[in-house]
Design a protein around this motif. Structure first.
Motif, mmCIF file in Angstrom:
data_model
loop_
_atom_site.group_PDB
_atom_site.id
_atom_site.type_symbol
_atom_site.label_atom_id
_atom_site.label_comp_id
_atom_site.label_asym_id
_atom_site.label_seq_id
_atom_site.Cartn_x
_atom_site.Cartn_y
_atom_site.Cartn_z
ATOM 1 N N GLU A 80 0.820 -1.209 0.000
ATOM 2 C CA GLU A 80 0.000 0.000 0.000
ATOM 3 C C GLU A 80 0.856 1.261 0.000
ATOM 4 O O GLU A 80 0.525 2.246 -0.666
ATOM 5 C CB GLU A 80 -0.949 -0.013 1.199
ATOM 6 N N LEU A 81 1.966 1.238 0.738
ATOM 7 C CA LEU A 81 2.824 2.426 0.781
ATOM 8 C C LEU A 81 3.547 2.632 -0.545
ATOM 9 O O LEU A 81 3.833 3.769 -0.928
ATOM 10 C CB LEU A 81 3.827 2.312 1.925
ATOM 11 N N ARG A 82 3.844 1.559 -1.262
ATOM 12 C CA ARG A 82 4.466 1.702 -2.590
ATOM 13 C C ARG A 82 3.524 2.436 -3.538
ATOM 14 O O ARG A 82 3.963 3.179 -4.419
ATOM 15 C CB ARG A 82 4.800 0.326 -3.164
ATOM 16 N N THR A 83 2.219 2.214 -3.364
ATOM 17 C CA THR A 83 1.232 2.941 -4.167
ATOM 18 C C THR A 83 1.052 4.353 -3.658
ATOM 19 O O THR A 83 1.009 5.318 -4.427
ATOM 20 C CB THR A 83 -0.127 2.214 -4.132
ATOM 21 N N LEU A 84 0.957 4.507 -2.357
ATOM 22 C CA LEU A 84 0.587 5.778 -1.747
ATOM 23 C C LEU A 84 1.677 6.836 -1.884
ATOM 24 O O LEU A 84 1.395 8.003 -2.184
ATOM 25 C CB LEU A 84 0.268 5.550 -0.271
ATOM 26 N N LEU A 85 2.932 6.435 -1.672
ATOM 27 C CA LEU A 85 4.038 7.397 -1.666
ATOM 28 C C LEU A 85 4.579 7.605 -3.069
ATOM 29 O O LEU A 85 4.927 6.641 -3.754
ATOM 30 C CB LEU A 85 5.173 6.907 -0.759
ATOM 31 N N PRO A 86 4.684 8.837 -3.530
ATOM 32 C CA PRO A 86 5.340 9.074 -4.821
ATOM 33 C C PRO A 86 6.812 8.676 -4.731
ATOM 34 O O PRO A 86 7.429 8.755 -3.666
ATOM 35 C CB PRO A 86 5.202 10.592 -5.019
ATOM 36 N N LYS A 87 7.367 8.191 -5.848
ATOM 37 C CA LYS A 87 8.802 7.937 -5.868
ATOM 38 C C LYS A 87 9.524 9.241 -5.536
ATOM 39 O O LYS A 87 9.188 10.308 -6.040
ATOM 40 C CB LYS A 87 9.233 7.442 -7.245
ATOM 41 N N GLY A 88 10.520 9.139 -4.684
ATOM 42 C CA GLY A 88 11.192 10.326 -4.167
ATOM 43 C C GLY A 88 10.931 10.510 -2.683
ATOM 44 O O GLY A 88 11.555 11.348 -2.037
ATOM 45 N N PHE A 89 10.006 9.711 -2.131
ATOM 46 C CA PHE A 89 9.770 9.650 -0.691
ATOM 47 C C PHE A 89 9.854 8.191 -0.263
ATOM 48 O O PHE A 89 9.465 7.290 -1.015
ATOM 49 C CB PHE A 89 8.402 10.228 -0.320
ATOM 50 N N HIS A 90 10.347 7.955 0.952
ATOM 51 C CA HIS A 90 10.464 6.590 1.442
ATOM 52 C C HIS A 90 10.410 6.584 2.971
ATOM 53 O O HIS A 90 10.364 7.629 3.615
ATOM 54 C CB HIS A 90 11.746 5.930 0.927
ATOM 55 N N VAL A 91 10.419 5.398 3.540
ATOM 56 C CA VAL A 91 10.362 5.237 4.996
ATOM 57 C C VAL A 91 11.753 5.475 5.575
ATOM 58 O O VAL A 91 12.730 4.849 5.149
ATOM 59 C CB VAL A 91 9.852 3.837 5.372
ATOM 60 N N VAL A 92 11.845 6.383 6.558
ATOM 61 C CA VAL A 92 13.129 6.670 7.204
ATOM 62 C C VAL A 92 13.139 6.242 8.662
ATOM 63 O O VAL A 92 14.167 6.321 9.323
ATOM 64 C CB VAL A 92 13.476 8.174 7.116
ATOM 65 N N GLY A 93 11.994 5.800 9.180
ATOM 66 C CA GLY A 93 11.968 5.394 10.572
ATOM 67 C C GLY A 93 10.595 4.955 11.004
ATOM 68 O O GLY A 93 9.650 4.871 10.217
ATOM 69 N N VAL A 94 10.487 4.680 12.308
ATOM 70 C CA VAL A 94 9.236 4.221 12.906
ATOM 71 C C VAL A 94 9.049 4.915 14.247
ATOM 72 O O VAL A 94 10.010 5.107 15.003
ATOM 73 C CB VAL A 94 9.252 2.685 13.102
ATOM 74 N N LEU A 95 7.814 5.307 14.517
ATOM 75 C CA LEU A 95 7.433 5.850 15.820
ATOM 76 C C LEU A 95 6.564 4.825 16.527
ATOM 77 O O LEU A 95 5.556 4.365 15.974
ATOM 78 C CB LEU A 95 6.663 7.161 15.648
ATOM 79 N N VAL A 96 6.945 4.436 17.755
ATOM 80 C CA VAL A 96 6.159 3.495 18.553
ATOM 81 C C VAL A 96 5.850 4.124 19.901
ATOM 82 O O VAL A 96 6.452 5.123 20.300
ATOM 83 C CB VAL A 96 6.906 2.159 18.753
ATOM 84 N N VAL A 97 4.902 3.526 20.609
ATOM 85 C CA VAL A 97 4.535 3.975 21.948
ATOM 86 C C VAL A 97 5.080 2.972 22.950
ATOM 87 O O VAL A 97 4.971 1.768 22.748
ATOM 88 C CB VAL A 97 3.009 4.088 22.093
ATOM 89 N N ALA A 98 5.678 3.447 24.037
ATOM 90 C CA ALA A 98 6.286 2.560 25.026
ATOM 91 C C ALA A 98 5.802 2.909 26.419
ATOM 92 O O ALA A 98 5.741 4.083 26.797
ATOM 93 C CB ALA A 98 7.809 2.648 24.961
ATOM 94 N N ASP A 99 5.432 1.871 27.184
ATOM 95 C CA ASP A 99 5.120 2.060 28.600
ATOM 96 C C ASP A 99 6.382 1.964 29.445
ATOM 97 O O ASP A 99 6.474 2.570 30.511
ATOM 98 C CB ASP A 99 4.111 1.002 29.063
ATOM 99 N N SER A 100 7.349 1.165 28.966
ATOM 100 C CA SER A 100 8.599 0.981 29.704
ATOM 101 C C SER A 100 9.646 0.439 28.735
ATOM 102 O O SER A 100 9.342 0.121 27.580
ATOM 103 C CB SER A 100 8.393 -0.002 30.867
ATOM 104 N N ASP A 101 10.885 0.313 29.241
ATOM 105 C CA ASP A 101 11.997 -0.234 28.453
ATOM 106 C C ASP A 101 12.078 0.437 27.086
ATOM 107 O O ASP A 101 12.022 -0.201 26.037
ATOM 108 C CB ASP A 101 11.835 -1.746 28.296
ATOM 109 N N GLU A 102 12.272 1.755 27.109
ATOM 110 C CA GLU A 102 12.228 2.531 25.877
ATOM 111 C C GLU A 102 13.365 2.192 24.929
ATOM 112 O O GLU A 102 13.206 2.248 23.706
ATOM 113 C CB GLU A 102 12.238 4.026 26.208
ATOM 114 N N GLU A 103 14.530 1.830 25.481
ATOM 115 C CA GLU A 103 15.642 1.494 24.601
ATOM 116 C C GLU A 103 15.341 0.235 23.786
ATOM 117 O O GLU A 103 15.648 0.154 22.592
ATOM 118 C CB GLU A 103 16.917 1.311 25.413
#
Length: 666
Positions: A80-103
């Motif tokens: 889906e992201l290959r369709t959604l994102l125009p070429k020239g943009f890509h995934v550079v990271g991820v954001l997650v939610v943490a209750d503990s053990d953030e590292e």
């Protein structure tokens, strides 16, 4: 520009190393920063571009697919992201939610980002040379911690002691569109194939071979790519250039491509940068958006007779069928949109962005169409959108066999709204909202009309000290006296205000009806029984109540009405009016005595009570000249009480304010 300093202590195992120098993390997405206080649920993909510094986040898109273990559904997400994102943009990271053990969660985020990027790149991108961001948001509503990995091994990553998060609050679009442009390529295809009547199961295999043959043609040395500008506002339009397929390097990685500086403007087409087809300057910051970006069009040609040694007559080859066959023609509609740095050589823009985009889209459409070749085939069409709050355009492939109001299409749009963080009560991704690159662009007036749009943009400030401004959301057209050669001076101001309001609903794609004329408005009131038939063709005034009836009949729009016995009471409702513009965003009709106005916004200081009203006056009778309208005060801020002590709202007149409500729809 706001600078936030995020600090934390080094913790945990030796796998987390301290960076020798602070890193500059540039976050352009306002939604990512808001997540600090919104306590986000789930995982979000951080989007950047290879043409930006490595640690730059342009947007954050929510992961909406999971597997049985509640982990991301990487395969569906990558497709889906290959369709959604125009070429020239890509995934550079991820954001997650943490209750503990953030590292630990930071390491998991880095691993997730690398896994998805490999799927999206097909293993063609060297991962060890690109930094990947793991962002961890505290579930208690605290800050966001950033971890950076520049190693293929996700067991070792860098925990940054001090990260300076740069947020371009004022003009994040400028960061994106000063550096880059859009490349558009449209290619309708008809793929004929023959399949044995006695072996219909071979149909998919044969059609797949036809698709593979098209992919090979894209990379054929005989192919030629005609590049031209779509920006029509420049007085000197550059001549189109042709890039030959034999000059393209399909093996080079995009990270190896060197951008050209000013010295790169060579006359030879293969060394021209994209900036050759871009405008040299922008007029003002309003033009920094995907809709107003510099546009380059690529057309694909095939030179079958190139380097022919001698002239030959056309040749027809005959291949006799060994059994009964039938011909099947499959239609594909390809339309790709790519983002490129202006200093990127055109030859690399074609080979690393346009052609991979066409191949991806052809394969994605084929995956949907091929299983249904002998039944009712899906009718697919790509559309490009520039949704609010998202700094880059997106591409969506809709199936046109379904109407926009059918539940299957509604569910598709709802999932897109969730992924993009868009409100689920307004139609932002309908076909009528799609970007149109086929006609004139950068036009300050609406296509097909001579009416001015959004005349309040760029007007002087209200003069309220320390006030908070709340404005109409979206676009509208300015309707006023004597337009279209119709003389309604002295009685048609409420009709004109209604036309402006209906134009807002049209331009926000809540309706496709034409803005009604005075007689059509009168006819609507007669049809619902509010007026006698003699009302049609008359010059009788109408007010807020009549406007609410017409909006309900023609658009199905409900309205709230605020009644005031005296104009002195109107400023007391400034906070309520501000909430309307923030939540509904529609223009408001003001009716008082024998006059009607359109309210476009308020500026209100909650502490002092000082306020001003942004008034669009339908009593204007001149030409549609923006400067003349603004300088004459026909669109501008009106203080509740001006410097001479005069009140804008008269104390001896009653007032009705009509507040149209947005329909709840996607």
């Amino acid at each position: 520009m706001r600078i936030e300093e995020v600090k934390w202590r080094r913790r945990g195992k030796a796998s987390v190393t301290r960076m020798e120098k602070p890193s500059l993390l540039r976050v352009l997405s306002p939604k990512l920063i808001l997540h600090k206080n919104d306590k986000p649920a789930g995982l979000r993909w951080l989007i950047g571009s290879p043409f930006f510094p490595p640690l730059t986040v342009v947007s954050a898109l929510k992961c909406i697919h999971t597997d049985s273990s509640s982990s991301p559904g990487y395969t569906r997400e990558s497709e889906e992201l290959r369709t959604l994102l125009p070429k020239g943009f890509h995934v550079v990271g991820v954001l997650v939610v943490a209750d503990s053990d953030e590292e630990k969660r930071g390491g998991e985020a880095v691993a997730a980002a690398r896994r998805l990027r490999k799927l999206m790149c097909g293993g063609s991108e060297r991962m060890d040379e690109q930094g990947v961001i793991g962002a961890v948001a505290e579930s208690r509503g605290g800050g966001i911690r950033f971890y950076v990995s520049k190693s293929e091994s996700c067991e070792r990553f860098q925990c940054v002691d001090v990260v300076y998060v740069t947020v371009y609050d004022d003009d994040p679009e400028r960061f994106v569109w000063e550096r880059g442009c859009l490349i558009w390529c449209e290619l309708p295809l008809k793929l004929p194939s023959y399949y044995p009547v006695n072996k219909p199961s071979d149909t998919v295999r044969i059609a797949q071979h036809a698709i593979e043959a098209v992919v090979a043609k894209f990379k054929d040395p005989k192919a030629a790519y005609l590049v031209e500008t779509l920006s029509k506002t420049s007085s000197e339009v550059p001549q189109p250039v042709i890039i030959r397929g034999g000059d393209l390097d399909f093996d080079m990685n995009l990270s190896d491509v060197k951008l050209l500086g000013e010295s790169g403007h060579d006359s030879y087409a293969k060394f021209l940068p994209c900036s050759h087809f871009c405008l040299e300057s922008k007029k003002d910051s309003r033009e920094y958006s995907a809709e107003n970006a510099d546009m380059i069009k690529v057309n694909i040609l095939l030179n079958s007779s190139e380097k022919s040694q001698k002239s030959t007559a056309p040749v027809a080859e005959y291949f006799p069928a060994l059994e009964e066959v039938r011909m099947l023609v499959v239609d594909f509609k390809l339309e790709v949109l790519c983002y490129a740095a202006k200093d990127l050589p055109l030859m690399h823009a074609v080979s690393k962005l346009v052609i991979p985009g066409l191949i991806d889209q052809l394969n994605i459409e084929g995956k949907t169409i091929l299983p249904n070749l002998l039944a009712q085939r899906p009718q697919l069409h790509p559309y490009h959108f520039n949704p609010p709050g998202v700094l880059h355009p997106i591409t969506v492939i809709y199936e046109l066999n379904y109407g926009e109001t059918e539940m299957k299409q509604v569910e598709v749009r709802k999932s897109l709204h969730v992924r993009l963080g868009l409100p689920c009560d307004r139609p932002l991704l309908r076909i009528a909202s799609a970007l149109d690159f086929s006609g004139l662009r950068n036009d300050p007036i609406r296509k097909g009309t001579t009416l001015l749009k959004d005349v309040h943009i760029g007007i002087p400030s209200s003069g309220v000290s320390g006030g908070s401004v709340s404005l109409v959301q979206g676009s509208y057209e300015y309707y006023h006296y004597l337009q279209d050669g119709f003389n309604d001076s002295g009685w048609g101001c409420a009709y004109r205000s209604l036309q402006t309001i209906i134009s807002w609903f049209r331009l926000q794609h809540y309706t496709s009806i034409d803005v009604p004329l005075h007689r059509e408005i009168q006819q609507s009131l007669v049809e619902i029984g509010d007026k006698d038939p003699s009302f049609i063709g008359s010059r009788e005034w109408i007010g807020a109540i009549e406007l609410s009836f017409v909006l309900d009949k023609l658009l199905g729009v409900s309205c709230k009405v605020m009644n005031f016995r005296s104009g002195a009471e109107v400023p007391e409702k400034c906070r309520e009016l501000a909430l309307h513009f923030e939540n509904q965003g529609t223009p408001i009709m003001i009716g008082g005595g024998v006059l009607a106005y359109t309210l476009l916004g308020v500026d209100y200081n909650d502490a002092s009570g000082d306020c001003a009203f942004l008034i669009l006056d339908p009593h204007y009778t001149g030409n549609d000249e923006h400067k003349k309208i603004v300088n004459g005060g026909w669109c501008g801020w009106k203080k509740a009480v001006d410097s001479k002590g005069k009140s804008f709202f008269l104390h001896d007149k009653f007032y009705n304010l009509l507040l149209p409500q947005r329909p709840n729809m996607v």
